[in-house]
Design a protein around this motif. Structure first.
Motif, mmCIF file in Angstrom:
data_model
loop_
_atom_site.group_PDB
_atom_site.id
_atom_site.type_symbol
_atom_site.label_atom_id
_atom_site.label_comp_id
_atom_site.label_asym_id
_atom_site.label_seq_id
_atom_site.Cartn_x
_atom_site.Cartn_y
_atom_site.Cartn_z
ATOM 1 N N MET A 51 0.783 -1.239 0.024
ATOM 2 C CA MET A 51 0.175 -0.013 -0.069
ATOM 3 C C MET A 51 0.887 1.137 -0.138
ATOM 4 S SD MET A 51 -3.164 -0.763 2.697
ATOM 5 C CE MET A 51 -2.165 -0.917 4.229
ATOM 6 N N ARG A 52 0.369 2.303 -0.707
ATOM 7 C CA ARG A 52 1.211 3.567 -0.673
ATOM 8 C C ARG A 52 0.242 4.467 -0.100
ATOM 9 N NH1 ARG A 52 5.352 5.030 -3.526
ATOM 10 N NH2 ARG A 52 5.345 3.192 -4.747
ATOM 11 N N GLY A 53 0.756 5.440 0.753
ATOM 12 C CA GLY A 53 -0.124 6.606 1.224
ATOM 13 C C GLY A 53 0.769 7.597 2.113
ATOM 14 N N SER A 54 0.297 7.910 3.045
ATOM 15 C CA SER A 54 0.836 9.169 3.729
ATOM 16 C C SER A 54 1.162 8.988 5.175
ATOM 17 C CB SER A 54 -0.099 10.487 3.519
ATOM 18 O OG SER A 54 -1.207 9.979 4.404
ATOM 19 N N GLY A 55 1.198 7.655 5.548
ATOM 20 C CA GLY A 55 1.710 7.641 6.880
ATOM 21 C C GLY A 55 0.610 7.808 7.688
ATOM 22 N N GLY A 56 0.455 8.375 8.873
ATOM 23 C CA GLY A 56 -0.401 8.698 9.841
ATOM 24 C C GLY A 56 -0.584 10.078 10.297
ATOM 25 N N SER A 57 -1.909 10.135 10.452
ATOM 26 C CA SER A 57 -2.154 11.568 10.939
ATOM 27 C C SER A 57 -2.538 11.327 12.536
ATOM 28 C CB SER A 57 -3.237 12.246 10.504
ATOM 29 O OG SER A 57 -3.765 13.408 11.119
ATOM 30 N N THR A 58 -2.049 12.098 13.586
ATOM 31 C CA THR A 58 -2.070 11.695 14.785
ATOM 32 C C THR A 58 -2.521 12.693 15.995
ATOM 33 O OG1 THR A 58 0.105 12.344 15.070
ATOM 34 C CG2 THR A 58 -0.296 10.089 14.501
ATOM 35 N N PRO A 59 -3.016 13.958 15.403
ATOM 36 C CA PRO A 59 -3.340 14.909 16.566
ATOM 37 C C PRO A 59 -4.255 14.425 17.610
ATOM 38 C CG PRO A 59 -3.623 15.707 14.412
ATOM 39 C CD PRO A 59 -3.246 14.294 14.255
ATOM 40 N N ALA A 60 -5.583 13.826 17.063
ATOM 41 C CA ALA A 60 -6.571 13.372 17.985
ATOM 42 C C ALA A 60 -6.042 12.342 19.015
ATOM 43 C CB ALA A 60 -7.609 12.685 17.061
ATOM 44 N N ALA A 61 -5.200 11.435 18.445
ATOM 45 C CA ALA A 61 -4.373 10.456 19.616
ATOM 46 C C ALA A 61 -3.646 11.345 20.490
ATOM 47 C CB ALA A 61 -3.757 9.324 18.591
ATOM 48 N N ARG A 62 -2.950 12.061 19.956
ATOM 49 C CA ARG A 62 -1.710 12.872 20.959
ATOM 50 C C ARG A 62 -2.757 13.497 21.735
ATOM 51 N NH1 ARG A 62 3.400 13.688 18.251
ATOM 52 N NH2 ARG A 62 2.931 13.082 16.054
ATOM 53 N N ALA B 93 7.607 9.981 10.594
ATOM 54 C CA ALA B 93 7.943 11.575 10.295
ATOM 55 C C ALA B 93 8.642 11.972 11.691
ATOM 56 C CB ALA B 93 6.741 12.470 9.949
ATOM 57 N N ASP B 94 8.215 11.308 12.837
ATOM 58 C CA ASP B 94 8.685 11.874 14.163
ATOM 59 C C ASP B 94 10.190 11.117 14.452
ATOM 60 O OD1 ASP B 94 6.247 13.193 14.966
ATOM 61 O OD2 ASP B 94 5.292 11.052 14.925
ATOM 62 N N VAL B 95 10.525 10.171 13.620
ATOM 63 C CA VAL B 95 11.916 9.658 13.881
ATOM 64 C C VAL B 95 12.701 9.734 12.580
ATOM 65 C CG1 VAL B 95 11.307 8.288 15.911
ATOM 66 C CG2 VAL B 95 10.757 7.172 13.851
ATOM 67 N N PRO B 96 12.993 10.747 12.304
ATOM 68 C CA PRO B 96 13.861 11.022 11.012
ATOM 69 C C PRO B 96 15.238 10.315 11.217
ATOM 70 C CG PRO B 96 13.987 13.023 12.191
ATOM 71 C CD PRO B 96 12.805 12.205 12.775
ATOM 72 N N TYR B 97 15.929 10.108 12.435
ATOM 73 C CA TYR B 97 17.050 9.537 12.661
ATOM 74 C C TYR B 97 17.020 7.819 12.614
ATOM 75 C CZ TYR B 97 14.974 8.728 17.457
ATOM 76 O OH TYR B 97 14.111 8.212 18.448
ATOM 77 N N GLN B 98 15.846 7.228 12.459
ATOM 78 C CA GLN B 98 15.896 5.652 12.390
ATOM 79 C C GLN B 98 16.668 5.356 11.237
ATOM 80 O OE1 GLN B 98 12.147 3.926 11.867
ATOM 81 N NE2 GLN B 98 11.288 5.522 10.419
ATOM 82 N N ARG B 99 17.375 4.143 11.331
ATOM 83 C CA ARG B 99 18.094 3.696 10.306
ATOM 84 C C ARG B 99 17.561 2.048 10.119
ATOM 85 N NH1 ARG B 99 19.118 7.579 9.528
ATOM 86 N NH2 ARG B 99 21.216 8.856 9.202
ATOM 87 N N PRO B 100 17.816 1.528 8.846
ATOM 88 C CA PRO B 100 17.248 0.323 8.628
ATOM 89 C C PRO B 100 17.805 -0.881 9.464
ATOM 90 C CG PRO B 100 18.251 1.236 6.595
ATOM 91 C CD PRO B 100 18.511 2.363 7.874
ATOM 92 N N LEU B 101 16.926 -1.851 9.634
ATOM 93 C CA LEU B 101 17.321 -2.786 10.631
ATOM 94 C C LEU B 101 17.475 -4.284 9.961
ATOM 95 C CD1 LEU B 101 14.551 -4.602 11.592
ATOM 96 C CD2 LEU B 101 14.266 -2.407 12.928
ATOM 97 N N GLY B 102 17.976 -5.146 10.787
ATOM 98 C CA GLY B 102 17.509 -6.608 10.351
ATOM 99 C C GLY B 102 18.773 -7.146 9.424
#
Lengths: 744, 157
Positions: free
Chosen positions: A1-12, A24-33
């Motif tokens: 699936m392709r899309g826009s990630g998630g929108s989270t204001p209500a959850a926050r 989008a909140d963790v731009p520092y994440q690197r590939p794993l595995g």
């Protein structure tokens, strides 16, 4: 699936929620595995049902669940690619191909040949090629040749303890992870890479865990995600799977489509094997894709085969991704090899046991792949398992009984296996470290890198140290769960812990013993060569006279002018070799063997296959702890039974259809077969007190031997797992229809 | 968020009170409210037996029983099992027979075995296997667990 990630204001905004994260909140994440082909939190493209797109930390599970429902996601469906054969077709959707952030610099800790970006555009994740001799020559020498497809299904570990992790940063920014990993030291390093942290600031503590079986050999996205949440909230965060999540998001055994072609001469001598496999990698590359390392060993060296060719293509699909699982590809390879041994034997009119004995290796042999079998009990395994199970008599009786119509048919089948039994030199080091200290009261603390995941290593390591130092079992405490304390070890895999961790513990104990005896010699005036440690005392070897208690001697050493404590360290590195680029080399310090005979009863009216009895003969080098090793083997046999008959993770269109114990059928107590396990003690020269690894061995042969037994009982050979009633019923009736058509 | 109720019951011989949400399972109460983590979660739907406890002497999956349904009843968990002779005998037999590997199914197995042996003091091996049919173990292949229950039934040490 392709899309826009998630929108989270209500959850926050929900009270009790402490963090809501998307990629989008963790731009520092690197590939794993293993393949470094996924980010912990996925962004605008998701590739499988199990993909992680948002994470919530809240005061309670209830609030976290409520917050999850408030996250809005907007993804457009793309056509799923779920058949591995389709993945290779021209014009197939490309699963990878986008550029991920570069992995952190890495000094080749991981093996395998990951496909490059160009290969990924064709959905090829990895390829493996191996060859020995010249298969054309082998084929020309063959009097009979068999050529079959085998299809191996999805199963999953079903550790009774679900996956979970607790992540916590202290005020100095040091990270402590409570993790049920099997490989704490590799993870320490890999977490640092994914998080962009100094590995020295990461401490991994392993609480007692509810089983591993290979599933905890890789890092999974939920672990770094939990760290992101801990970082975002500044509080400890705990993330534990439900059983449903465990079925959906933990790894599977590698499903394989396998073609094997093999030949033999009239006298039964094997001539060649050609094996090609298609591995359904799933959406990402974990250890499952690298099972060819083990599979090619079985293809090349389970029995003597002069000419051999092996190829694997592991392709990306949108399915769940496969990891390592007890046996690591060997169940799959053995399923094919051992069925074809029976097929060749039948074509040649040779008894299946004779066929195997004819081609079985002897101690001292070096295979064309470079494996040196310093000890090898294969022939004894074969003859012992056959004798104890009355294989020959029962096999013949079943052939005779085929002509007699009856609803229930009995049959026996045999299969052997070859597996590493002295570690596996896959990483730069295959070693294990030990720190040993003895206190003033002769109590030993053994700090070992070897992890306990339920396999009993804690007991065996303590036992080995006790036997070296002549102290009782309750005088040893094993510390094995904290990377800040214990020395490095490569992890629980490859049936290596008793062998590698055991040799390491013995090495440290021997150093302590030498120091104690030297001090004792000085104190007693008796030369150290004439002294030994027994029952907590320094004893004169010749007459058993106790000269002083060990505790007293230790105190006198401690409270002397020189003030010494007995503390030793040892790092054991097995004398194995890395494979060269063509996969040749003596990769393990010892090799384990086994033969298992399975007796089945087939209900020809319902297709139900019942395992009546399993007889196992295992070359384990030496039995160190009888209860422990019997337990490992019985458990392995039943896990093999599940693989062969009851377990089937149903994946349709990328969706796991049976994520629960109600529909994913583990073997229960009333269904276990009678088991008769014999030990072949070949006393390996390198093994701790002669022992070799056994952890994976017992699960490997069952499916292959069951296939052979069903064929012995019914005359019908089934090359696809599992042997569910429906599959067996259909196979029997297809064969029946074909036979009556031929008779017409 | 959800409605809470205070309940009282006899837990391992001790009068116990707890305030629990009405939709909380007995398993969650034992582990998260009372801190008795010996009882394990492994499936949450009554399929694996890891959370087995005895309620009024009968084995139940604590994941399927509401905590509030413990009101006024007698609940026994693995933490209290060795207070009674049969429980102590079972615990020792599990150790002696090598019936524990990773140990995760063990508390549920021991509780189920206790319930079973109270009803069937002299079982055959096949009866024992049926008696623990609802408890899954992924490590042992069940043989040593059956050995242990058999040994406990004979009073072996």
């Amino acid at each position: 699936m392709r899309g826009s990630g998630g929108s989270t204001p209500a959850a926050r905004a929900l009270p009790g929620v402490h963090a809501v994260l998307t990629a989008a909140d963790v731009p520092y994440q690197r590939p794993l595995g293993v393949g470094k082909d996924q980010l912990p939190l996925k962004g605008d493209k998701v590739r499988s049902l199990r993909d992680e797109i948002a994470a919530v930390a809240a005061d309670t599970e209830e609030i976290a669940e409520a917050a999850l429902k408030l996250i809005e996601v907007d993804y457009e469906d793309l056509p799923p690619l779920t058949d591995p054969a389709d993945a290779l077709k021209p014009g197939a959707p490309v699963i990878h191909g986008e550029k991920l952030p570069a992995p952190a610099p890495h000094d080749a800790l991981k093996p395998g040949e990951p496909g490059d970006a160009e290969a990924h555009r064709h959905n090829v994740a990895m390829t493996f090629d191996y060859a020995q001799g010249d298969v054309a020559v082998g084929e020309a020498e063959s009097d009979v040749v068999v050529d079959d497809w085998f299809r191996l299904h999805y199963v999953t570990h079903c550790c009774m303890g679900v996956s979970g992790v607790i992540a916590e940063f202290d005020r100095s920014g040091n990270l402590t992870l409570h993790s049920n990993t099997q490989v704490p030291f590799l993870h320490k390093r890999e977490f640092a890479e994914i998080l962009g942290m100094d590995p020295g600031r990461i401490r991994i503590i392993q609480p007692p865990i509810g089983g591993g079986f290979g599933s905890k050999l890789d890092i999974y996205p939920f672990e770094p995600i939990c760290v992101f949440l801990a970082k975002a909230t500044g509080r400890p965060v705990k993330l534990v799977f439900s059983r449903e999540e465990e079925f959906i998001a933990s790894p599977t055994r590698q499903p394989v489509l396998l073609r094997l072609r093999s030949g033999a001469k009239k006298d039964g001598t094997l001539t060649f094997r050609v094996c090609e496999t298609l591995h359904d990698n799933g959406a990402y590359t974990s250890w499952g894709a690298t099972t060819p390392f083990v599979m090619m060993q079985t293809i090349s060296s389970l029995y003597r085969v002069p000419h051999c060719k092996y190829h694997t293509t592991a392709v990306y699909t949108n399915n769940p991704y496969a990891g390592s699982f007890r046996g690591y590809g060997n169940l799959q390879a053995t399923f094919a090899v051992e069925q074809q041994i029976d097929e060749l034997a039948e074509k040649l009119g040779i008894d299946p046991l004779e066929m195997r004995l004819k081609n079985a290796q002897d101690p001292g042999e070096v295979t064309p792949q470079g494996m040196h079998f310093k000890t090898c009990g294969l022939k004894e395994c074969l003859t012992t398992a056959a004798e104890v199970s009355q294989f020959r008599e029962k096999h013949r009786a079943a052939l005779d009984a085929r002509r007699v119509p009856s609803r229930y048919k009995r049959g026996v089948g045999m299969a052997s296996m070859l597996h590493v039994g002295g570690g596996a030199k896959i990483y730069p080091s295959d070693g294990c470290g030990t720190i040993l200290k003895i206190d003033d009261f002769a109590h030993v603390t053994l700090m070992t890198g070897a992890s306990e995941i339920g396999q009993g290593s804690e007991t065996v390591l303590a036992q080995l140290v006790c036997e070296e130092l002549g102290i009782p079992m309750d005088a040893v405490t094993v510390v094995n769960n904290d990377t800040d304390i214990t020395p490095w070890d490569v992890g629980v895999h490859a049936s290596r812990t008793t062998f590698i961790g055991g040799n390491s513990a013995i090495g440290a104990a021997r150093k302590a013993k030498a120091k104690i005896l030297a001090a004792a010699a000085k104190a007693t005036g008796v030369p150290d060569a004439e002294l030994e440690l027994r029952s907590g005392h320094i004893v004169r070897t010749a007459n058993g006279e106790a000269l002083t208690s060990l505790a007293k001697l230790l105190r006198s050493l401690h409270f002397s002018d020189k003030a010494e404590l007995v503390m030793t360290t040892h790092y054991y590195e097995p004398p194995s070799k890395h494979q060269d680029k063509s996969f040749k080399g003596d990769v393990s310090a010892a090799y384990a063997w086994a033969t298992q005979v399975v007796e089945v009863e087939v209900d020809t009216e319902t297709g139900v296959v019942r395992l009546v009895k399993v007889t196992g003969a295992h070359d384990v080098g030496r039995v160190l702890n009888r209860l422990g090793i019997e337990g490992q083997i019985e458990g392995g046999i039943v896990m093999g039974q599940g693989y062969a008959i009851t377990e089937d993770l149903i994946v349709e269109n990328g969706v796991v259809r049976n994520p629960g114990f109600r529909d994913y059928k583990l073997v229960t107590a009333p269904e276990i077969p009678e088991m008769d396990v014999r030990f072949i003690e070949t006393m390996d020269g390198e093994g701790p007190q002669g022992a070799k690894g056994v952890g994976e061995a017992p699960a490997i042969c069952i499916a292959a031997a069951t296939a052979n037994a069903i064929c012995n009982a019914t005359g019908v050979r089934i090359r696809e797992l599992p042997f569910t009633p429906e599959k067996v019923y259909r196979a029997l009736h297809r064969a029946g229809a074909a036979a009556s058509a031929a008779g017409d | 968020m959800s409605l809470k109720r205070e309940i009282g019951f006899l837990l391992n011989g001790v009068e116990t009170r707890a305030t629990v949400p009405v939709d909380m399972s007995a398993l969650a109460m034992l582990r998260d409210v009372l801190g008795l983590t010996g009882t394990k979660y492994a499936c949450g739907e009554g399929e694996c037996g890891a959370c087995t406890v005895l309620v009024d002497g009968v084995s139940v999956c604590s994941c399927l029983q509401f905590a509030v349904d413990c009101e006024g009843r007698t609940v026994s968990t693995i933490e209290g099992v060795s207070r009674e002779p049969l429980g102590a005998k079972l615990e020792q037999a599990f150790v002696d027979c090598g019936a524990v590997q990773c140990g995760f199914c063990t508390p549920g197995m021991v509780m189920q075995a206790k319930h079973f042996l109270e009803a069937h003091p002299h079982p055959t091996r096949d009866e024992i296997k049926r008696g623990i049919e609802g408890n899954l173990c992924r490590c042992t292949g069940y043989v040593k667990i059956v050995d242990a229950i058999e040994a406990a039934s004979r009073g072996d040490r």
